[in-house]
Design a protein around this motif. Structure first.
Motif, PDB file in Angstrom:
ATOM      1  N   SER A   1      -2.966  -7.238   4.052  1.00  0.00           N
ATOM      2  CA  SER A   1      -3.094  -5.879   3.546  1.00  0.00           C
ATOM      3  C   SER A   1      -2.240  -5.802   2.291  1.00  0.00           C
ATOM      4  CB  SER A   1      -2.635  -4.852   4.585  1.00  0.00           C
ATOM      5  OG  SER A   1      -1.265  -5.028   4.883  1.00  0.00           O
ATOM      6  N   ALA A   2      -2.341  -4.705   1.609  1.00  0.00           N
ATOM      7  CA  ALA A   2      -1.540  -4.533   0.392  1.00  0.00           C
ATOM      8  C   ALA A   2      -1.031  -3.105   0.349  1.00  0.00           C
ATOM      9  CB  ALA A   2      -2.375  -4.852  -0.845  1.00  0.00           C
ATOM     10  N   ARG A   3       0.105  -2.969  -0.257  1.00  0.00           N
ATOM     11  CA  ARG A   3       0.702  -1.645  -0.441  1.00  0.00           C
ATOM     12  C   ARG A   3       0.759  -1.345  -1.926  1.00  0.00           C
ATOM     13  NH1 ARG A   3       5.861  -2.508   3.562  1.00  0.00           N
ATOM     14  NH2 ARG A   3       4.648  -2.634   5.474  1.00  0.00           N
ATOM     15  N   HIS A   4       0.742  -0.069  -2.236  1.00  0.00           N
ATOM     16  CA  HIS A   4       0.916   0.321  -3.633  1.00  0.00           C
ATOM     17  C   HIS A   4       1.705   1.623  -3.706  1.00  0.00           C
ATOM     18  CE1 HIS A   4      -2.415   3.025  -2.766  1.00  0.00           C
ATOM     19  NE2 HIS A   4      -2.182   3.644  -3.904  1.00  0.00           N
ATOM     20  N   GLU A   5       2.410   1.742  -4.786  1.00  0.00           N
ATOM     21  CA  GLU A   5       3.182   2.952  -5.030  1.00  0.00           C
ATOM     22  C   GLU A   5       2.989   3.326  -6.495  1.00  0.00           C
ATOM     23  OE1 GLU A   5       7.822   4.219  -5.364  1.00  0.00           O
ATOM     24  OE2 GLU A   5       7.287   2.809  -3.768  1.00  0.00           O
TER      25      GLU A   5
ATOM     26  N   ALA B   1     -10.014   9.612 -19.279  1.00  0.00           N
ATOM     27  CA  ALA B   1      -9.415   8.280 -19.189  1.00  0.00           C
ATOM     28  C   ALA B   1      -7.971   8.406 -18.719  1.00  0.00           C
ATOM     29  CB  ALA B   1      -9.465   7.569 -20.537  1.00  0.00           C
ATOM     30  N   ALA B   2      -7.571   7.451 -17.879  1.00  0.00           N
ATOM     31  CA  ALA B   2      -6.209   7.463 -17.348  1.00  0.00           C
ATOM     32  C   ALA B   2      -5.665   6.047 -17.286  1.00  0.00           C
ATOM     33  CB  ALA B   2      -6.190   8.078 -15.948  1.00  0.00           C
ATOM     34  N   VAL B   3      -4.366   5.946 -17.522  1.00  0.00           N
ATOM     35  CA  VAL B   3      -3.630   4.701 -17.349  1.00  0.00           C
ATOM     36  C   VAL B   3      -2.663   4.935 -16.199  1.00  0.00           C
ATOM     37  CG1 VAL B   3      -2.021   3.062 -18.406  1.00  0.00           C
ATOM     38  CG2 VAL B   3      -3.824   4.127 -19.787  1.00  0.00           C
ATOM     39  N   VAL B   4      -2.687   4.046 -15.223  1.00  0.00           N
ATOM     40  CA  VAL B   4      -1.829   4.172 -14.059  1.00  0.00           C
ATOM     41  C   VAL B   4      -0.922   2.949 -13.986  1.00  0.00           C
ATOM     42  CG1 VAL B   4      -1.741   4.393 -11.542  1.00  0.00           C
ATOM     43  CG2 VAL B   4      -3.639   5.431 -12.820  1.00  0.00           C
ATOM     44  N   ILE B   5       0.355   3.199 -13.780  1.00  0.00           N
ATOM     45  CA  ILE B   5       1.313   2.126 -13.537  1.00  0.00           C
ATOM     46  C   ILE B   5       1.714   2.235 -12.071  1.00  0.00           C
ATOM     47  CG2 ILE B   5       3.569   1.147 -14.134  1.00  0.00           C
ATOM     48  CD1 ILE B   5       1.470   1.081 -16.433  1.00  0.00           C
ATOM     49  N   SER B   6       1.643   1.116 -11.366  1.00  0.00           N
ATOM     50  CA  SER B   6       2.010   1.128  -9.952  1.00  0.00           C
ATOM     51  C   SER B   6       2.759  -0.148  -9.600  1.00  0.00           C
ATOM     52  CB  SER B   6       0.769   1.278  -9.060  1.00  0.00           C
ATOM     53  OG  SER B   6      -0.129   0.208  -9.247  1.00  0.00           O
ATOM     54  N   LYS B   7       3.417  -0.082  -8.470  1.00  0.00           N
ATOM     55  CA  LYS B   7       4.030  -1.263  -7.884  1.00  0.00           C
ATOM     56  C   LYS B   7       3.185  -1.624  -6.680  1.00  0.00           C
ATOM     57  CE  LYS B   7       8.803  -0.530  -9.259  1.00  0.00           C
ATOM     58  NZ  LYS B   7      10.203  -0.450  -8.791  1.00  0.00           N
ATOM     59  N   GLY B   8       2.910  -2.902  -6.520  1.00  0.00           N
ATOM     60  CA  GLY B   8       2.101  -3.351  -5.404  1.00  0.00           C
ATOM     61  C   GLY B   8       2.771  -4.490  -4.675  1.00  0.00           C
ATOM     62  N   ALA B   9       2.338  -4.712  -3.453  1.00  0.00           N
ATOM     63  CA  ALA B   9       2.851  -5.824  -2.661  1.00  0.00           C
ATOM     64  C   ALA B   9       1.783  -6.254  -1.670  1.00  0.00           C
ATOM     65  CB  ALA B   9       4.114  -5.415  -1.924  1.00  0.00           C
TER      66      ALA B   9
ATOM     67  N   ASN C   1       5.474 -11.803  -3.605  1.00  0.00           N
ATOM     68  CA  ASN C   1       4.184 -11.122  -3.517  1.00  0.00           C
ATOM     69  C   ASN C   1       4.247  -9.677  -4.002  1.00  0.00           C
ATOM     70  OD1 ASN C   1       2.960 -13.411  -2.503  1.00  0.00           O
ATOM     71  ND2 ASN C   1       3.279 -12.818  -0.383  1.00  0.00           N
ATOM     72  N   ARG C   2       5.289  -9.345  -4.731  1.00  0.00           N
ATOM     73  CA  ARG C   2       5.420  -8.004  -5.307  1.00  0.00           C
ATOM     74  C   ARG C   2       4.986  -8.049  -6.766  1.00  0.00           C
ATOM     75  NH1 ARG C   2       8.515  -4.504  -2.185  1.00  0.00           N
ATOM     76  NH2 ARG C   2       9.575  -5.498  -0.454  1.00  0.00           N
ATOM     77  N   ALA C   3       4.285  -7.006  -7.207  1.00  0.00           N
ATOM     78  CA  ALA C   3       3.744  -7.001  -8.568  1.00  0.00           C
ATOM     79  C   ALA C   3       3.895  -5.636  -9.219  1.00  0.00           C
ATOM     80  CB  ALA C   3       2.266  -7.379  -8.536  1.00  0.00           C
TER      81      ALA C   3
END
Length: 142
Positions: A72-76, A87-95, A108-110
């Motif tokens: 699975s993956a998480r995002h914030e 149009a939108a630009v989204v910055i997130s942290k994922g794992a 595995n964090r991005a």
């Protein structure tokens, strides 16, 4: 923005697209994963450039059947910035959490950049890019 109450309808709609992608990941469902991607979307990942929704789907199907099976993956979401009304630009942290993990390995964090555009009333992912969180250095404002 820190509360759903402060988000606009467009902001909520953009965030819902990302939520649906991560829900599809939890189901290891490549078709649902790419459903909100535009036909000509691109994904750039460490070591991979995926041109088009089909390439993204095929890659995710292979990964979900192999090394990412049961993952699975998480995002914030860190920031949603609108560039015009559609149009939108989204910055997130994922794992990524592999099947046997309860917490993600730091490797595995991005950090992720998403570009979405509204097409025929729906928000579609146009481009995605991620890099290892450890490789990114945040710029501090003076």
């Amino acid at each position: 923005m820190t509360s759903d109450d402060t988000w606009s309808d467009a902001d909520r709609a953009v965030r819902a697209v990302l939520d649906s992608i991560y829900a599809a990941w939890a189901d290891n469902d490549a078709d649902a994963f790419v459903a909100p991607y535009a036909e000509n979307a691109t994904a750039v990942l460490p070591g991979a450039y995926l041109p088009g929704r089909k390439a993204i789907k095929d890659t995710m199907a292979t990964l979900f059947a192999g090394e990412l099976k049961g993952s699975s993956a998480r995002h914030e979401v860190q920031d949603v910035r609108f560039v015009g009304a559609d149009a939108a630009v989204v910055i997130s942290k994922g794992a990524v959490l592999l099947a046997d993990q309860s917490t993600p390995d730091p490797a595995n964090r991005a950090l992720e950049t998403w570009v979405l555009a509204r097409q025929d009333g729906d928000w579609r992912v146009q481009a995605f890019h991620n890099c290892p969180e450890q490789a990114a250095v945040a710029h501090e404002e003076a």
